[in-house]
Design an enzyme around this catalytic site. Structure first.
Site, mmCIF file in Angstrom:
data_model
loop_
_atom_site.group_PDB
_atom_site.id
_atom_site.type_symbol
_atom_site.label_atom_id
_atom_site.label_comp_id
_atom_site.label_asym_id
_atom_site.label_seq_id
_atom_site.Cartn_x
_atom_site.Cartn_y
_atom_site.Cartn_z
ATOM 1 N N ARG A 140 0.879 -1.315 -0.080
ATOM 2 C CA ARG A 140 -0.022 -0.097 -0.053
ATOM 3 C C ARG A 140 1.080 1.179 -0.115
ATOM 4 N NH1 ARG A 140 -5.189 -2.150 1.306
ATOM 5 N NH2 ARG A 140 -5.944 -0.231 0.327
ATOM 6 N N ARG A 163 -2.788 6.314 -0.364
ATOM 7 C CA ARG A 163 -2.593 6.597 0.994
ATOM 8 C C ARG A 163 -2.167 7.902 1.464
ATOM 9 N NH1 ARG A 163 -4.208 1.458 4.508
ATOM 10 N NH2 ARG A 163 -6.253 1.044 3.274
ATOM 11 N N ARG A 170 -5.952 12.355 -7.594
ATOM 12 C CA ARG A 170 -7.335 11.516 -7.293
ATOM 13 C C ARG A 170 -8.522 12.314 -7.011
ATOM 14 N NH1 ARG A 170 -8.539 7.055 -4.839
ATOM 15 N NH2 ARG A 170 -10.527 7.627 -5.333
ATOM 16 N N ASP A 208 -6.679 -2.492 -7.483
ATOM 17 C CA ASP A 208 -7.144 -3.108 -6.276
ATOM 18 C C ASP A 208 -7.591 -4.662 -6.448
ATOM 19 O OD1 ASP A 208 -8.189 -2.097 -3.367
ATOM 20 O OD2 ASP A 208 -9.825 -3.687 -4.303
ATOM 21 N N TYR A 228 -15.324 -10.701 0.569
ATOM 22 C CA TYR A 228 -15.892 -9.749 0.014
ATOM 23 C C TYR A 228 -17.069 -10.153 -0.482
ATOM 24 C CZ TYR A 228 -12.215 -6.771 1.693
ATOM 25 O OH TYR A 228 -11.243 -5.815 2.285
HETATM 26 O O1 CP3 Z 1 0.111 0.740 -2.986
HETATM 27 C C1 CP3 Z 1 -0.652 -0.243 -3.007
HETATM 28 O O2 CP3 Z 1 -0.231 -1.344 -2.581
HETATM 29 C C2 CP3 Z 1 -1.274 -0.504 -4.581
HETATM 30 C C3 CP3 Z 1 -2.523 -0.477 -4.690
HETATM 31 C C4 CP3 Z 1 -3.395 -1.550 -3.711
HETATM 32 C C5 CP3 Z 1 -4.712 -0.994 -3.196
HETATM 33 N N1 CP3 Z 1 -5.395 -1.910 -2.822
HETATM 34 C C6 CP3 Z 1 -5.229 0.515 -3.562
HETATM 35 C C7 CP3 Z 1 -6.257 0.867 -3.010
HETATM 36 C C8 CP3 Z 1 -3.441 -2.678 -3.323
HETATM 37 C C9 CP3 Z 1 -2.110 -3.782 -3.513
HETATM 38 C C10 CP3 Z 1 -4.614 -3.037 -2.808
HETATM 39 C C11 CP3 Z 1 -4.929 -4.523 -2.255
HETATM 40 C C12 CP3 Z 1 -5.919 -4.629 -1.531
HETATM 41 N N2 CP3 Z 1 -7.256 -4.095 -1.520
HETATM 42 C C13 CP3 Z 1 -6.134 -5.596 -0.312
HETATM 43 C C14 CP3 Z 1 -4.893 -6.509 0.142
HETATM 44 C C15 CP3 Z 1 -4.172 -5.735 0.865
HETATM 45 C C16 CP3 Z 1 -4.479 -5.457 2.427
HETATM 46 O O3 CP3 Z 1 -4.506 -4.129 2.889
HETATM 47 O O4 CP3 Z 1 -4.575 -6.407 3.026
HETATM 48 C C17 CP3 Z 1 -7.604 -5.489 0.211
HETATM 49 C C18 CP3 Z 1 -7.963 -6.253 1.324
HETATM 50 C C19 CP3 Z 1 -8.414 -4.600 -0.521
HETATM 51 C C20 CP3 Z 1 -9.511 -3.972 -0.504
HETATM 52 C C21 CP3 Z 1 -9.853 -2.667 0.046
HETATM 53 N N3 CP3 Z 1 -9.615 -1.769 -1.032
HETATM 54 C C22 CP3 Z 1 -9.615 -1.941 1.010
HETATM 55 C C23 CP3 Z 1 -9.820 -2.778 2.389
HETATM 56 C C24 CP3 Z 1 -9.650 -0.624 1.062
HETATM 57 C C25 CP3 Z 1 -9.596 0.454 1.977
HETATM 58 C C26 CP3 Z 1 -10.734 0.951 2.282
HETATM 59 C C27 CP3 Z 1 -10.133 2.497 2.579
HETATM 60 O O5 CP3 Z 1 -10.760 3.731 2.199
HETATM 61 O O6 CP3 Z 1 -9.351 2.523 3.543
HETATM 62 C C28 CP3 Z 1 -9.602 -0.536 -0.636
HETATM 63 C C29 CP3 Z 1 -9.604 0.796 -1.210
HETATM 64 C C30 CP3 Z 1 -8.248 1.151 -1.719
HETATM 65 N N4 CP3 Z 1 -7.323 0.238 -2.442
HETATM 66 C C31 CP3 Z 1 -7.641 2.376 -1.573
HETATM 67 C C32 CP3 Z 1 -6.336 2.240 -2.302
HETATM 68 C C33 CP3 Z 1 -5.341 3.513 -2.444
HETATM 69 C C34 CP3 Z 1 -8.284 3.481 -1.087
HETATM 70 C C35 CP3 Z 1 -9.071 4.336 -1.635
HETATM 71 C C36 CP3 Z 1 -8.610 5.998 -2.042
HETATM 72 O O7 CP3 Z 1 -7.760 6.225 -1.896
HETATM 73 O O8 CP3 Z 1 -9.737 6.402 -2.540
#
Ligand code: CP3
Length: 355
Positions: A38, A42, A51, A87, A162
């Site tokens: 991540r 973030r 974004r 994602d 999910y």
């Molecule tokens: O930087 C990176 O690692 C690359 C991008 C990436 C994202 N999601 C972008 C993202 C990766 C590798 C993921 C994997 C992912 N997504 C996982 C496995 C990794 C882990 O953390 O265990 C899981 C479980 C997800 C599902 C998911 N998508 C979650 C739990 C969330 C977070 C919700 C939140 O807002 O906190 C997302 C959304 C997400 N995926 C964001 C990003 C940058 C945030 C959305 C945003 O910025 O608007």
């Protein structure tokens, strides 16, 4: 050179010889490579800026944005690998599952999958469904030079959670109800998800990704017996499906201390470790023949610099005897992390381990 990472046509020899890929192959490295799960998005202000006004899933479908966001942490922190901005639910969206990523919550599925009839909605993923991924990976490998790109996908169990729960879940109760109550339907569901995940990884590898990581983030919710019986076979299928490409395969889950032995058998070349198990103990549990990735507690980045460096030093010490160590956090970067703390951590690991 071992069987993994024969140059693939997309990769230059500089990429193949990078510290990250050497560590994946358990070869000697000039310094311990470091990247962060991540790391894209973030905590970065430049991420929030690009974004603005664009929904998460829409941004994943725009190769220009994906390229920029993937490169941001590489430029800023000088990490040893890039992680593709996407994602785990992107391939599900691409086959027509009605889902969205809600800010601060995560993936939400409009109509959860809970019956045999629901399975029909999970068709196979074709490369044409995710052309924007092929395009973005191609643009990235051109821009990244010697820095390897890590592609990724969600593991069948984590995706199933999910889909069945309809969103993030603490206890995975509907998921486990299906797993225990209808093992045949469960096995079919996981098998379909393994196919979709494999196809999504193949698209990224064929477009030029140098390594792939399978995120089984929620596998730690399972006992080792349930994991072995109901989840491991689907993850094995994914690793087998991409074994022939010769790119390193990384396998990661959270809270998986008790599962490390079983996960080590799933077929990956590198096993990710969360912060609850010291790296030397993790190596014993995983067994020989695998590199390890991990495992600083992401919350340590909120501590003062000296404390953070002390904790990072402990990880390096515990990993000292390992033939292959990739420094990472024990889970993803937390959203409110100070980006400068990440940059300092990369510098620290590089300086401390330079030979
Ligand atoms: O930087 C990176 O690692 C690359 C991008 C990436 C994202 N999601 C972008 C993202 C990766 C590798 C993921 C994997 C992912 N997504 C996982 C496995 C990794 C882990 O953390 O265990 C899981 C479980 C997800 C599902 C998911 N998508 C979650 C739990 C969330 C977070 C919700 C939140 O807002 O906190 C997302 C959304 C997400 N995926 C964001 C990003 C940058 C945030 C959305 C945003 O910025 O608007």
């Amino acid at each position: 050179m071992s069987a993994i990472n024969r140059p693939t046509g997309h990769q230059t020899s500089a990429t193949v010889d990078s510290a990250f890929l050497k560590a994946c192959r358990r070869e000697p490295v000039p310094h311990t490579p470091v990247w962060f799960m991540r790391q894209a998005g973030r905590s970065l202000p430049e991420y929030r800026k690009v974004r603005e006004g664009i929904a998460m899933l829409d941004s994943c479908m725009r190769p220009d944005l994906v390229t920029e966001i993937t490169l941001q942490p590489v430029r800023r922190h000088k990490v040893d690998a890039a992680i593709f901005f996407s994602d785990i639910v992107v391939p599900l969206k691409a086959i027509g599952i009605d889902l969205d990523i809600k800010p601060g919550i995560g993936p939400v599925v409009e109509q959860p999958i809970r019956s045999r009839a629901d399975l029909d909605r999970l068709r196979a993923l074709e490369p044409g469904d995710v052309e924007y991924v092929t395009e973005a990976v191609g643009m990235l490998t051109a821009e990244l030079g010697a820095t390897p790109l890590v592609g990724f996908a969600g593991a069948p169990f984590t995706l199933a959670s999910y889909l069945i729960e309809g969103g993030p879940s603490r206890n995975h109760e509907h998921t486990k109800a299906l797993m225990y109550g209808d093992p045949e339907l469960w096995a079919e569901l996981l098998d379909r998800l393994a196919g979709i995940t494999s196809a999504f990884l193949k698209v990224q590898i064929e477009a030029g990704a140098s390594a792939v990581q399978l995120f089984d983030s929620w596998a730690g919710a399972l006992s080792v017996a349930d994991y072995r019986q109901s989840v491991l076979p689907a993850s094995v299928k994914v690793f087998e499906a991409v074994a022939g490409y010769g790119v390193p395969r990384i396998h990661f889950g959270v809270g998986t201390g008790e599962l490390l032995g079983a996960m080590g058998e799933a077929g990956a070349d590198v096993v990710g470790v969360d912060w609850r198990v010291p790296m030397d103990e993790a190596a014993r549990r995983v067994g020989p023949g695998r590199a390890l990735q991990g495992n600083l507690d992401p919350a340590v980045l909120f501590a003062p610099r000296e404390a953070m460096e002390r904790k990072a030093r402990t990880v390096l010490d515990e990993a000292r005897e390992l033939p292959g160590h990739i420094f990472n956090l024990g889970h993803g970067v937390l959203p409110t992390t100070d980006p400068d703390a990440l940059t300092r951590l990369v510098e620290y690991v590089h300086t401390e381990t330079a030979v």
